[in-house]
Structure formats: C-alpha cells, structure tokens
Write a protein that holds these residues in place. Structure first.
Motif, mmCIF file in Angstrom:
data_model
loop_
_atom_site.group_PDB
_atom_site.id
_atom_site.type_symbol
_atom_site.label_atom_id
_atom_site.label_comp_id
_atom_site.label_asym_id
_atom_site.label_seq_id
_atom_site.Cartn_x
_atom_site.Cartn_y
_atom_site.Cartn_z
ATOM 1 N N THR A 56 0.788 -1.228 0.000
ATOM 2 C CA THR A 56 0.000 0.000 0.000
ATOM 3 C C THR A 56 0.824 1.284 0.000
ATOM 4 O O THR A 56 0.328 2.327 -0.411
ATOM 5 C CB THR A 56 -0.951 0.032 1.209
ATOM 6 O OG1 THR A 56 -0.231 -0.321 2.383
ATOM 7 C CG2 THR A 56 -2.100 -0.921 1.021
ATOM 8 N N PHE A 57 2.064 1.242 0.471
ATOM 9 C CA PHE A 57 2.855 2.466 0.503
ATOM 10 C C PHE A 57 4.062 2.397 -0.434
ATOM 11 O O PHE A 57 5.007 3.179 -0.299
ATOM 12 C CB PHE A 57 3.282 2.795 1.939
ATOM 13 C CG PHE A 57 2.138 3.320 2.760
ATOM 14 C CD1 PHE A 57 1.860 4.677 2.813
ATOM 15 C CD2 PHE A 57 1.305 2.448 3.437
ATOM 16 C CE1 PHE A 57 0.781 5.162 3.544
ATOM 17 C CE2 PHE A 57 0.224 2.917 4.176
ATOM 18 C CZ PHE A 57 -0.044 4.281 4.231
ATOM 19 N N ALA A 58 4.013 1.471 -1.398
ATOM 20 C CA ALA A 58 5.036 1.430 -2.449
ATOM 21 C C ALA A 58 4.598 2.353 -3.575
ATOM 22 O O ALA A 58 3.514 2.186 -4.133
ATOM 23 C CB ALA A 58 5.209 0.007 -2.966
ATOM 24 N N ASP A 59 5.425 3.344 -3.906
ATOM 25 C CA ASP A 59 5.053 4.300 -4.949
ATOM 26 C C ASP A 59 6.295 4.701 -5.739
ATOM 27 O O ASP A 59 7.058 5.588 -5.336
ATOM 28 C CB ASP A 59 4.382 5.529 -4.329
ATOM 29 C CG ASP A 59 3.788 6.462 -5.385
ATOM 30 O OD1 ASP A 59 4.070 6.261 -6.582
ATOM 31 O OD2 ASP A 59 3.054 7.394 -4.999
ATOM 32 N N THR A 60 6.498 4.022 -6.844
ATOM 33 C CA THR A 60 7.599 4.368 -7.750
ATOM 34 C C THR A 60 7.035 4.680 -9.138
ATOM 35 O O THR A 60 7.604 4.319 -10.157
ATOM 36 C CB THR A 60 8.639 3.233 -7.835
ATOM 37 O OG1 THR A 60 7.970 2.000 -8.179
ATOM 38 C CG2 THR A 60 9.355 3.046 -6.517
ATOM 39 N N GLN A 61 5.903 5.380 -9.146
ATOM 40 C CA GLN A 61 5.257 5.734 -10.413
ATOM 41 C C GLN A 61 6.153 6.638 -11.259
ATOM 42 O O GLN A 61 6.052 6.647 -12.490
ATOM 43 C CB GLN A 61 3.923 6.423 -10.132
ATOM 44 C CG GLN A 61 2.891 5.500 -9.492
ATOM 45 C CD GLN A 61 1.598 6.223 -9.179
ATOM 46 O OE1 GLN A 61 0.688 6.260 -9.991
ATOM 47 N NE2 GLN A 61 1.529 6.810 -7.985
ATOM 48 N N ALA A 62 7.038 7.373 -10.608
ATOM 49 C CA ALA A 62 7.953 8.250 -11.340
ATOM 50 C C ALA A 62 8.876 7.468 -12.270
ATOM 51 O O ALA A 62 9.414 8.017 -13.236
ATOM 52 C CB ALA A 62 8.784 9.073 -10.356
ATOM 53 N N PHE A 63 9.050 6.179 -11.992
ATOM 54 C CA PHE A 63 9.914 5.331 -12.813
ATOM 55 C C PHE A 63 9.104 4.385 -13.698
ATOM 56 O O PHE A 63 9.638 3.423 -14.247
ATOM 57 C CB PHE A 63 10.865 4.539 -11.920
ATOM 58 C CG PHE A 63 11.786 5.416 -11.107
ATOM 59 C CD1 PHE A 63 12.936 5.939 -11.666
ATOM 60 C CD2 PHE A 63 11.482 5.729 -9.790
ATOM 61 C CE1 PHE A 63 13.777 6.764 -10.920
ATOM 62 C CE2 PHE A 63 12.308 6.541 -9.040
ATOM 63 C CZ PHE A 63 13.461 7.065 -9.607
ATOM 64 N N GLY A 64 7.816 4.653 -13.797
ATOM 65 C CA GLY A 64 6.998 3.876 -14.716
ATOM 66 C C GLY A 64 6.296 2.672 -14.126
ATOM 67 O O GLY A 64 5.669 1.896 -14.858
ATOM 68 N N TYR A 65 6.377 2.511 -12.819
ATOM 69 C CA TYR A 65 5.705 1.385 -12.170
ATOM 70 C C TYR A 65 4.312 1.802 -11.682
ATOM 71 O O TYR A 65 4.037 2.984 -11.463
ATOM 72 C CB TYR A 65 6.537 0.871 -10.992
ATOM 73 C CG TYR A 65 7.851 0.262 -11.415
ATOM 74 C CD1 TYR A 65 7.921 -1.046 -11.888
ATOM 75 C CD2 TYR A 65 9.031 1.005 -11.360
ATOM 76 C CE1 TYR A 65 9.121 -1.602 -12.296
ATOM 77 C CE2 TYR A 65 10.246 0.458 -11.771
ATOM 78 C CZ TYR A 65 10.281 -0.851 -12.230
ATOM 79 O OH TYR A 65 11.476 -1.390 -12.642
ATOM 80 N N ALA A 66 3.457 0.803 -11.482
ATOM 81 C CA ALA A 66 2.113 1.067 -10.985
ATOM 82 C C ALA A 66 2.157 1.337 -9.487
ATOM 83 O O ALA A 66 3.092 0.915 -8.787
ATOM 84 C CB ALA A 66 1.196 -0.127 -11.273
ATOM 85 N N ILE A 67 1.152 2.045 -8.991
ATOM 86 C CA ILE A 67 1.058 2.248 -7.551
ATOM 87 C C ILE A 67 0.946 0.886 -6.858
ATOM 88 O O ILE A 67 0.220 0.003 -7.305
ATOM 89 C CB ILE A 67 -0.159 3.147 -7.204
ATOM 90 C CG1 ILE A 67 -0.168 3.480 -5.710
ATOM 91 C CG2 ILE A 67 -1.462 2.513 -7.637
ATOM 92 C CD1 ILE A 67 0.931 4.390 -5.277
ATOM 93 N N GLY A 68 1.711 0.713 -5.799
ATOM 94 C CA GLY A 68 1.697 -0.548 -5.079
ATOM 95 C C GLY A 68 2.648 -1.597 -5.621
ATOM 96 O O GLY A 68 2.731 -2.703 -5.079
ATOM 97 N N GLN A 69 3.380 -1.259 -6.664
ATOM 98 C CA GLN A 69 4.282 -2.225 -7.305
ATOM 99 C C GLN A 69 5.724 -1.989 -6.877
ATOM 100 O O GLN A 69 6.226 -0.870 -6.928
ATOM 101 C CB GLN A 69 4.178 -2.110 -8.825
ATOM 102 C CG GLN A 69 5.038 -3.108 -9.595
ATOM 103 C CD GLN A 69 4.870 -2.967 -11.106
ATOM 104 O OE1 GLN A 69 4.330 -1.976 -11.596
ATOM 105 N NE2 GLN A 69 5.317 -3.971 -11.838
ATOM 106 N N ILE A 70 6.398 -3.057 -6.447
ATOM 107 C CA ILE A 70 7.832 -2.995 -6.158
ATOM 108 C C ILE A 70 8.583 -3.045 -7.483
ATOM 109 O O ILE A 70 8.269 -3.889 -8.340
ATOM 110 C CB ILE A 70 8.253 -4.174 -5.259
ATOM 111 C CG1 ILE A 70 7.501 -4.138 -3.925
ATOM 112 C CG2 ILE A 70 9.762 -4.169 -5.029
ATOM 113 C CD1 ILE A 70 7.790 -2.949 -3.054
#
Length: 223
Positions: A93-107
């Motif tokens: 729930t607190f994984a947020d690497t959307q800046a690198f092209g990943y989805a919210i919640g995705q490691i």
C-alpha cells in the motif's frame, strides 16, 4: 507439508489449544508447531519478518501449500467486524515508484499485485459458508490515522478493501518459490474517523477472531 502461517501468537492461540501440536524448537524468531503433515508458524509482525520467516520455512521443509490466516482491518463497512474473507489480490500500500513507470503498489521489477491460487480459492469456497472476497493492502503501518486511510483510498481509487502488515510479503515469497498460496482473513477492526479507535476494536475482537481462525483451519484439516 501444508503450512499455516500467521503473524501473531494470539491469532493461532485457539488452533494450538484445540490441536495440541508438537512444538518444534528450531528458530530464534519463528514459533513452529507440527501436527501430522501440517505445520503452524508464527512469523511476528511486519513485512520483513513475514518474508524472512516464510523463506526460512520453505528452505527447510518440503512445503507444498501455504495458508496465510490472520486478522485484517477493514476500510469498508460492507466488510464488517468478524467477517471471513478470501483475499483475491494483494498490494504494497505504501510502495510508490510511479515516477519510474511502475504502478502504484508495485515494487520495482516485481509484478504489480499478487493473487491467491485459484485452485485454493475454489477449495476454500467449498469449506467456508458464504465467504466474501477482498483486496488486501499491506504495509508496516497500523492504519489508525486519517492520513493513512486517505492515502490508501485516494492512491488506489478505493480498490483496497482491507489492510494488514504481512500478507503481501507472504505472497511475494510464495510466488518467488512457485508455491500455491491463499490468504484467509478475519476482520478485527474498522477505521472509523468518529468512533472507537481501530486499536481498541482490534484488542476487543482478537479473541473472537482467533476462534474463527481455528474453525477455518479445522475445515481444511479434515481432508
């Protein structure tokens, strides 16, 4: 071997009392019991404890099936206290690497979410009367503040139904080892911004949740 794994002793307390399994003194940080072809483990709370414990058990035992059984906090009143849930999907729930092209919640480098094994879900539906399915969010935060609640509701567009502090880590480890896993949860608390705190609800309902966990596990042990 079939493995039942929970985070807290209190969650499995009623099961241990009922089954009287043999305790295996092997690990410093994992409580472990055995009854026939079933192992019962307590990982301790938190994502890292969950991942380390399950990894150790998979390395040391011929685990074929994993059942994560425990408690969750509900974010939705449609899933009230002491409801039995089958977790269909799980996120960080607190994984947020959307800046690198990943989805919210995705490691980064991992799948966007994890799912319970479909065969085990089908089996569970034959064992448990009218279970609800739910989407799980896991983090190392006890969701008892409005800002945490609002983060999950907003970032995941209201997709997350319930929260815990271990489930998705169990799923990730199981997936890495290509082992079927299902997560079965009991709702122990609900975040209400104007009412009893989630913490007090959790403490009040944990003994009842433990009894429901026992009943669920007994249904699977009958096979």
């Amino acid at each position: 071997m079939n493995l039942v794994i929970s985070a807290m002793e209190a969650e499995l307390a009623s099961t241990i009392t009922a089954l009287q399994p043999t305790e295996i003194i092997k690990y410093d940080n994992i409580k472990l019991y055995q009854k026939g072809t079933w192992l019962f483990a307590i990982s301790k709370i938190g994502l890292v404890n969950a991942a380390m414990s399950l990894t150790a058990l998979i390395n040391d035992y011929a685990i074929k099936t994993i059942y994560n059984v425990g408690t969750v906090g509900s974010l939705k009143k449609t899933m009230p206290l002491l409801t039995i849930l089958l977790i269909s999907e799980a996120y960080y729930t607190f994984a947020d690497t959307q800046a690198f092209g990943y989805a919210i919640g995705q490691i980064p480098g991992e799948v966007s979410s994890y799912q319970s094994d479909q065969t085990l879900l089908t089996l569970a539906k034959t064992k448990i009367l009218d279970p609800q399915q739910a989407v799980l969010g896991s983090s190392d935060i006890f969701i008892d503040k409005a800002e945490y609640f609002n983060h999950i509701k907003t970032k995941f567009k209201d997709k997350i139904d319930v929260v815990d502090m271990e489930g998705v880590a169990f799923f990730q480890v199981a997936a890495k080892h290509h082992l079927p896993m299902i997560s079965i949860k009991i709702v122990s608390d609900y975040l209400e911004l104007n009412g009893d705190s989630a913490n007090s609800q959790f403490e009040k309902n944990l003994p009842y949740a433990s009894l429901l966990i026992r009943d669920v596990i007994m249904k699977f042990l009958k096979d």
